[in-house]
Write an enzyme that holds these catalytic residues in place. Structure first.
Site, mmCIF file in Angstrom:
data_model
loop_
_atom_site.group_PDB
_atom_site.id
_atom_site.type_symbol
_atom_site.label_atom_id
_atom_site.label_comp_id
_atom_site.label_asym_id
_atom_site.label_seq_id
_atom_site.Cartn_x
_atom_site.Cartn_y
_atom_site.Cartn_z
ATOM 1 N N HIS A 141 50.464 62.692 41.422
ATOM 2 C CA HIS A 141 50.025 61.785 40.375
ATOM 3 C C HIS A 141 49.001 60.790 40.924
ATOM 4 O O HIS A 141 49.264 60.116 41.926
ATOM 5 C CB HIS A 141 51.211 60.991 39.813
ATOM 6 C CG HIS A 141 52.382 61.842 39.416
ATOM 7 N ND1 HIS A 141 53.682 61.453 39.600
ATOM 8 C CD2 HIS A 141 52.438 63.086 38.853
ATOM 9 C CE1 HIS A 141 54.498 62.404 39.157
ATOM 10 N NE2 HIS A 141 53.763 63.406 38.703
ATOM 11 N N TYR B 73 58.064 51.814 46.443
ATOM 12 C CA TYR B 73 56.612 51.636 46.418
ATOM 13 C C TYR B 73 56.211 50.358 45.696
ATOM 14 O O TYR B 73 56.820 49.945 44.709
ATOM 15 C CB TYR B 73 55.880 52.837 45.841
ATOM 16 C CG TYR B 73 56.299 53.316 44.466
ATOM 17 C CD1 TYR B 73 55.492 53.089 43.355
ATOM 18 C CD2 TYR B 73 57.482 54.042 44.285
ATOM 19 C CE1 TYR B 73 55.853 53.563 42.101
ATOM 20 C CE2 TYR B 73 57.845 54.527 43.043
ATOM 21 C CZ TYR B 73 57.029 54.279 41.944
ATOM 22 O OH TYR B 73 57.385 54.740 40.701
#
Length: 446
Positions: free
Chosen positions: A63, A127
């Site tokens: 992605h 993240y």
């Protein structure tokens, strides 16, 4: 801690310091001062996310979201995989794969497609990102089959199974540059050197009340909008201050909140002209006019943006109303003008100014104030006018030098600095050498 580069430009592997004892372990996943000093971009994260993966072999990706991210793990290990989808990138289409454990993190720049595979059960993938998810944002995906995964991919979502091959995946355009004052001399010159930028004029974008934009999809704002009617500003004070001071303050706030670089155009009129030498960037300002004061206030406002270049210039000549064109018109009609001899400085051709601004944005020297004018000797307006007449094969003696007192006698006018030559040593030290104004004039009047 140390950082290593990879085969994808801007994709960096961070080897983190882990401190362990009988209780477990500790590490700093994000330490802005230390990591930026080692070369990591100051990407200013705004959100922290955690993805839990129950089984080894769980595979996600690839992605490419419209933000930067810093990825690592909390528990377990993953195999990270990336493919560069950035438009114009020298490493476009290249892939990289790295194992991420508790002592490894990876910085993933915007436009690089990101994926990973859990190598152990009960893995937590962490993240940081520097923009918030939005249904209106542009997301680009590419097949996870580009990565040679260590395990047979399992627990793959149906959506991830159907991502296109690299050949069919669109590229991710870079962050944009917004240029205000698009119809001014500097704005028109910037169009030639920044064709990919977004240009807006005052009808589209009022800097005193900036319209909403997806600001984190921009990299910089170049504010070339200004109130430049020097004499009218003495009476028309509110509009001059709104455009020249309040507008930059609002743009600086946008830049600070969204991690953008702000380029603010300013002027030699912030000085009083009494220095007796070329002004440096460290000299204190002392404007004589409302216009000069409003531009000095705009500089102070722009400096509140952490990433800012304040570019002072003088006597701009380009596509639009300017002194050289006025003298050209008079020369071609064989008119003998009166021109002041006691205001001295250096002209700046807008193309050279535009190239210097782009140089600052691309080379990214230390943020702050830079003087950017034409190079060469200091002249009075009368000498500049004579040079125009000479270039057009007219007798320079047709220009009649007069004092400012004589020229403005009986006229309402703003006071001007008598000598406002700007030193360009600082920008020259960054590798940009301004064009000699006499060369620029010769090319301009051809």
């Amino acid at each position: 801690m140390h950082i290593e580069n990879t085969d994808i430009e801007g994709l960096m592997v961070l080897h983190l310091d882990v401190h362990a004892d009988n209780r477990g372990w500790f590490r700093e996943s994000w330490q802005r001062e230390t990591m930026t000093a080692l070369g990591l971009p100051d990407f200013r994260p705004v959100q922290s996310n955690v993805a839990f993966n129950a089984k080894a072999g769980t595979t996600r990706g690839l992605h490419a979201e419209p933000w930067d991210k810093l990825v690592t793990v909390g528990t377990g290990r993953v195999q990270g995989g990336w493919c560069d989808l950035r438009e114009g990138s020298p490493t476009h289409g290249r892939t990289v794969s790295v194992e991420i454990a508790r002592d490894v993190a990876v910085f993933v720049p915007r436009g690089v497609a990101n994926g990973y595979q859990s190598l152990e059960d009960a893995t937590t993938y962490l993240y940081l990102v520097n923009d918030h998810w939005s249904p209106d944002a542009a997301y680009v995906n590419v097949s996870l089959g580009l990565i040679d995964w260590p395990l047979e991919p399992t627990e793959v979502s149906e959506k991830d199974r159907t991502h296109p091959l690299l050949l069919d995946a669109p590229s991710v355009p870079p962050r944009r540059i917004l240029v205000t004052g698009a119809e001014g001399q500097v704005g028109r010159a910037l169009r030639k050197v920044l064709p990919e930028a977004e240009f807006v004029d005052r009808d589209e974008f009022d800097i005193t009340d900036p319209p909403e934009r997806p600001w984190r999809q921009y990299s910089a704002i170049i504010n070339a909008a200004a109130y430049t009617a020097v004499d009218a500003a003495e009476e028309d004070r509110a509009p001059a201050w709104a455009v020249n001071a309040q507008g930059p303050a609002k743009l600086a706030r946008i830049a600070a909140e969204n991690n953008l670089t702000l380029v603010q155009l300013s002027t030699d009129y912030v000085f009083d002209g009494t220095a007796g030498r070329p002004y440096t960037e460290d000299d204190p300002v002392g404007p004589l006019s409302v216009y000069g004061a409003s531009k000095a206030a705009g500089e102070a406002a722009a400096a509140t943006a952490p990433r800012h270049y304040i570019v002072r210039t003088s006597w701009v000549v380009g596509d639009g109303k300017n002194f050289v064109d006025t003298m050209r018109d008079l020369a071609e009609r064989d008119i003998q003008p009166q021109v002041v001899h006691d205001q001295k400085g250096r002209p700046t051709f807008s193309g050279d100014l535009a190239r210097g601004i782009v140089h600052l944005l691309r080379t990214r020297p230390e943020y702050g104030i830079y003087h950017l004018t034409g190079g060469g000797d200091e002249v009075g307006f009368d000498e500049l006018a004579m040079a125009v007449y000479t270039g057009l094969h007219r007798d320079p003696d047709m220009v009649h030098p007069v004092s400012s007192e004589q020229y403005f006698a009986g006229k309402a006018h703003a006071p001007r600095p008598s000598r406002s030559t700007l030193s360009t040593d600082k920008i020259e030290a960054t590798g940009f050498v301004p064009q000699n104004w006499r060369v620029g004039l010769a090319l301009y009047v051809l």
